[in-house]
Design a protein around this motif. Structure first.
Motif, PDB file in Angstrom:
ATOM      1  N   ALA A   1       0.818  -1.212   0.000  1.00  0.00           N
ATOM      2  CA  ALA A   1       0.000   0.000   0.000  1.00  0.00           C
ATOM      3  C   ALA A   1       0.852   1.262   0.000  1.00  0.00           C
ATOM      4  N   ALA A   2       2.001   1.210   0.663  1.00  0.00           N
ATOM      5  CA  ALA A   2       2.882   2.376   0.704  1.00  0.00           C
ATOM      6  C   ALA A   2       3.501   2.672  -0.651  1.00  0.00           C
ATOM      7  N   ARG A   3       3.605   1.647  -1.501  1.00  0.00           N
ATOM      8  CA  ARG A   3       4.258   1.806  -2.793  1.00  0.00           C
ATOM      9  C   ARG A   3       3.287   1.969  -3.960  1.00  0.00           C
ATOM     10  N   VAL A   4       2.020   1.637  -3.750  1.00  0.00           N
ATOM     11  CA  VAL A   4       1.030   1.716  -4.839  1.00  0.00           C
ATOM     12  C   VAL A   4      -0.118   2.615  -4.383  1.00  0.00           C
ATOM     13  N   PRO A   5      -0.282   3.769  -5.016  1.00  0.00           N
ATOM     14  CA  PRO A   5      -1.325   4.711  -4.586  1.00  0.00           C
ATOM     15  C   PRO A   5      -2.724   4.105  -4.690  1.00  0.00           C
ATOM     16  N   GLY A   6      -3.536   4.429  -3.703  1.00  0.00           N
ATOM     17  CA  GLY A   6      -4.945   4.066  -3.751  1.00  0.00           C
ATOM     18  C   GLY A   6      -5.254   2.605  -3.521  1.00  0.00           C
ATOM     19  N   THR A   7      -4.284   1.834  -3.052  1.00  0.00           N
ATOM     20  CA  THR A   7      -4.521   0.416  -2.794  1.00  0.00           C
ATOM     21  C   THR A   7      -5.694   0.225  -1.827  1.00  0.00           C
ATOM     22  N   ARG A   8      -6.616  -0.661  -2.198  1.00  0.00           N
ATOM     23  CA  ARG A   8      -7.725  -1.027  -1.319  1.00  0.00           C
ATOM     24  C   ARG A   8      -7.314  -2.318  -0.616  1.00  0.00           C
ATOM     25  N   LEU A   9      -6.933  -2.180   0.639  1.00  0.00           N
ATOM     26  CA  LEU A   9      -6.211  -3.236   1.340  1.00  0.00           C
ATOM     27  C   LEU A   9      -7.090  -3.995   2.318  1.00  0.00           C
ATOM     28  N   TYR A  10      -7.006  -5.328   2.225  1.00  0.00           N
ATOM     29  CA  TYR A  10      -7.678  -6.229   3.155  1.00  0.00           C
ATOM     30  C   TYR A  10      -6.639  -7.233   3.649  1.00  0.00           C
ATOM     31  N   ALA A  11      -6.818  -7.731   4.866  1.00  0.00           N
ATOM     32  CA  ALA A  11      -5.874  -8.689   5.431  1.00  0.00           C
ATOM     33  C   ALA A  11      -6.607  -9.607   6.385  1.00  0.00           C
ATOM     34  N   CYS A  12      -6.051 -10.800   6.578  1.00  0.00           N
ATOM     35  CA  CYS A  12      -6.663 -11.723   7.542  1.00  0.00           C
ATOM     36  C   CYS A  12      -5.620 -12.692   8.084  1.00  0.00           C
ATOM     37  N   ASP A  13      -5.931 -13.234   9.251  1.00  0.00           N
ATOM     38  CA  ASP A  13      -5.078 -14.222   9.888  1.00  0.00           C
ATOM     39  C   ASP A  13      -5.942 -15.030  10.836  1.00  0.00           C
TER      40      ASP A  13
END
Length: 267
Positions: free
Chosen positions: A111-123
């Motif tokens: 996300a820091a390197r690609v503008p506008g990233t819509r970020l989701y995460a799970c664990d």
């Protein structure tokens, strides 16, 4: 109050404990400690094998300071290569999922390197989810708890542009040979990849095509000796697979792409 280590006692203690980068670690511990007593306690924890990053509460990763809590998988520097491979196929505004996210370091770096990233995460591990939320929610990320795809909201099905994964890939029988700071202080679920190290990769590959958008990519960090198995699992479930290795980062990844053509309907 600024803590100092005038006689170099911290360096000597760390050297005696086998810390390869004793001088660098001592400097960070001295900077973190508010009193001599706290420095002694932080050093004691490191000598006993606790990961430096968990003691400090952060890790440097891809130019970011990532929060690391005790008992959570510490992001490895070699995983920078996984981030580089993900960034190479991520367009501005893309939907990115960091599966088996741990601290969320990979997602944060993309996300820091690609503008506008819509970020989701799970664990699946509660402490990791708590830590990832601290890292990702301030940058607009969404973090879920659960087993692989079961954790993700249904609206992402068929809409994920990049699925980036650092799932465990150490074979079960080799866990005992890992450094104590990993096997004694990181969750087993983040280390144990099953009998050949690729069991979780196979589960990820099995569901990937249903979650990826047409043309979307699945990128998994894997072992050099296991890369062919990881790639084969991707191919077996409809992805066009390849592997890539970085000598600089000593890291191997398998990359699978969902074809743009519609997936066949299975009865």
């Amino acid at each position: 109050m600024t803590t100092t280590d005038p006689d170099g006692a911290t360096v000597l203690r760390l050297r005696a404990a086998g810390c390869v980068f004793a001088e660098d670690e001592a400097r960070l511990l001295v900077e973190a400690a508010r009193t001599p007593e706290e420095l002694h306690d932080l050093t004691r924890r490191r000598v006993l094998g606790e990961p430096l990053e968990a003691i400090l509460g952060w890790a440097e990763f891809c130019g970011l300071r990532v929060i690391v809590e005790s008992g959570v998988f510490v992001p490895r520097q070699r995983t920078t290569y996984l981030v580089e491979q993900a960034v190479a196929v991520t367009s501005p505004g893309a939907v990115v999922v960091d599966l088996c996210c741990g601290t969320g370091a990979i997602g944060a770096a993309v996300a820091a390197r690609v503008p506008g990233t819509r970020l989701y995460a799970c664990d699946i591990e509660p402490a990791s989810v708590r830590c990832a939320r601290r890292n990702l929610e301030p940058i607009g990320g969404h973090v879920y708890e659960g087993d692989l795809y079961d954790a993700l909201p249904g609206r992402l099905r068929g809409a994920v542009d990049v699925l980036v994964v650092n799932a465990p890939y150490v074979p079960t029988d080799e866990i005992a040979m890992m450094p104590p700071e990993a096997r004694e202080h990181e969750p087993l679920v983040a280390l144990d990849g099953g009998f050949d190290g690729v069991e979780v990769h196979r589960r990820v590959a099995e569901g990937a095509a249903r979650w990826l958008a047409p043309g979307g990519h699945l990128i998994i960090e894997t072992g050099e000796s296991q890369a062919a198995w990881t790639a084969a699992a991707m191919s077996a479930h409809g992805l066009v697979a390849r592997t890539a290795t970085s000598d600089e980062w000593y890291c191997t990844v398998a990359v699978g792409q969902r074809p743009h053509a519609p997936l066949p309907i299975r009865s």
